[in-house]
Write a protein that holds these residues in place. Structure first.
Motif, PDB file in Angstrom:
ATOM      1  N   ILE A 167      37.214  46.237  36.363  1.00  0.00           N
ATOM      2  CA  ILE A 167      37.122  44.787  36.239  1.00  0.00           C
ATOM      3  C   ILE A 167      37.034  44.165  37.624  1.00  0.00           C
ATOM      4  O   ILE A 167      37.870  44.444  38.495  1.00  0.00           O
ATOM      5  CB  ILE A 167      38.342  44.216  35.484  1.00  0.00           C
ATOM      6  N   LYS A 226      37.717  51.287  32.483  1.00  0.00           N
ATOM      7  CA  LYS A 226      37.158  49.944  32.496  1.00  0.00           C
ATOM      8  C   LYS A 226      37.457  49.347  33.855  1.00  0.00           C
ATOM      9  O   LYS A 226      38.617  49.160  34.225  1.00  0.00           O
ATOM     10  CB  LYS A 226      37.775  49.091  31.390  1.00  0.00           C
ATOM     11  N   ASP A 262      37.066  40.513  39.286  1.00  0.00           N
ATOM     12  CA  ASP A 262      37.307  39.076  39.114  1.00  0.00           C
ATOM     13  C   ASP A 262      36.984  38.362  40.424  1.00  0.00           C
ATOM     14  O   ASP A 262      37.609  38.633  41.462  1.00  0.00           O
ATOM     15  CB  ASP A 262      38.770  38.815  38.734  1.00  0.00           C
ATOM     16  N   LEU A 303      33.132  45.321  34.082  1.00  0.00           N
ATOM     17  CA  LEU A 303      33.201  43.913  33.684  1.00  0.00           C
ATOM     18  C   LEU A 303      33.264  43.057  34.938  1.00  0.00           C
ATOM     19  O   LEU A 303      34.162  43.220  35.770  1.00  0.00           O
ATOM     20  CB  LEU A 303      34.444  43.679  32.819  1.00  0.00           C
TER      21      LEU A 303
END
Length: 253
Positions: A5, A3, A7, A68
């Protein structure tokens, strides 16, 4: 599996072109390597790490890989171009050509999307060709343009030209639509939860919808649904499903 990520380091991500990024290309890379990945911007290339804090988490072997993205990415274009496996999740808005030419997997946007979501890009004659693109907000113009396979779900409103030149696949819109709906539609299904008046020169008169497939895609059969077929001007046999016809909205043909 992994996963990945991203941000956002600031409230608004600068203009960036993700069209050359494939989730599978990042799976074998570390967070540091992804941070150094350079992407085109308006005046120069920008490293991913200049814009996002990158972290990587391990998933179980049988889970699908995930990308994500957190933050306002409304100026990020081409995300999920030719996406074929795994999940891309955006917690915020996304720019143009999200899911363009995708062939599989899932893209979910928890916000609005720009123009040409699930559409074609450049000189390619085929748009979305598989998978699921789910937009939980609004979408811009030309959503599902030249779509051939897959599912495009837009919970909110959509701009002009939705399902234009659609060849196959299913598009579902929960809110209002703009002008030129299903222009040049050949086959496929467009599901509208707010009924509109389709131009009679291009679409047949609506008749009551009777199909076992409605339940399979979550259509509420306690409501009355109708179906019109077209675009007759090009010999198309696509279907436009609509709810109760008592509150039709007239749009520009």
């Amino acid at each position: 599996m992994k996963k990945i990520i991203l941000d956002a380091k600031q409230s608004g991500v600068p203009p960036m072109d993700f069209i050359g990024v494939k989730l599978e290309d990042w799976l074998a890379r570390t967070a540091d390597e992804i941070s150094r990945w350079r992407l085109p911007s308006v005046e120069r290339e920008i490293s991913v790490g200049d814009v996002w804090t990158v972290s990587v988490e391990s998933l179980s072997h049988d889970e699908s890989p995930v990308l994500l993205m957190r933050g306002d990415c409304s100026r990020v274009d081409g995300l999920g171009h030719q996406h074929r496996r795994g999940r891309i999740i955006v917690e915020g808005n996304i720019g143009r050509h999200c899911g363009a030419c995708m062939t599989g997997g899932l893209i979910e946007v928890h916000g609005d999307a720009g123009d040409a979501a699930g559409s074609t890009v450049g000189t390619r004659g085929v748009g979305m060709n598989g998978g699921v693109l789910r937009i939980n907000g609004n979408a811009g113009d030309l959503a599902g343009h030249r779509m051939r396979r897959g599912q495009l779900v837009i919970s909110g409103n959509v701009g002009d030209g939705v399902a234009s030149w659609q060849v196959a696949g299913t598009i579902r819109v929960g809110g209002s639509v703009g002008a030129q709906v299903a222009y040049g539609m050949r086959r496929g299904t467009l599901i509208l939860h707010r009924p509109i008046e389709l131009p009679s020169a291009r679409f047949t008169e609506p008749i009551e919808l009777t199909t076992p497939f409605a339940e399979l895609i979550g259509i509420d059969r306690e409501q009355t649904w109708s179906v019109s077929r077209g675009d007759r001007s090009i010999g198309g046999i696509g279907e436009v499903w609509m709810t109760d016809q008592s509150s039709l909205v007239k749009i520009q043909s």
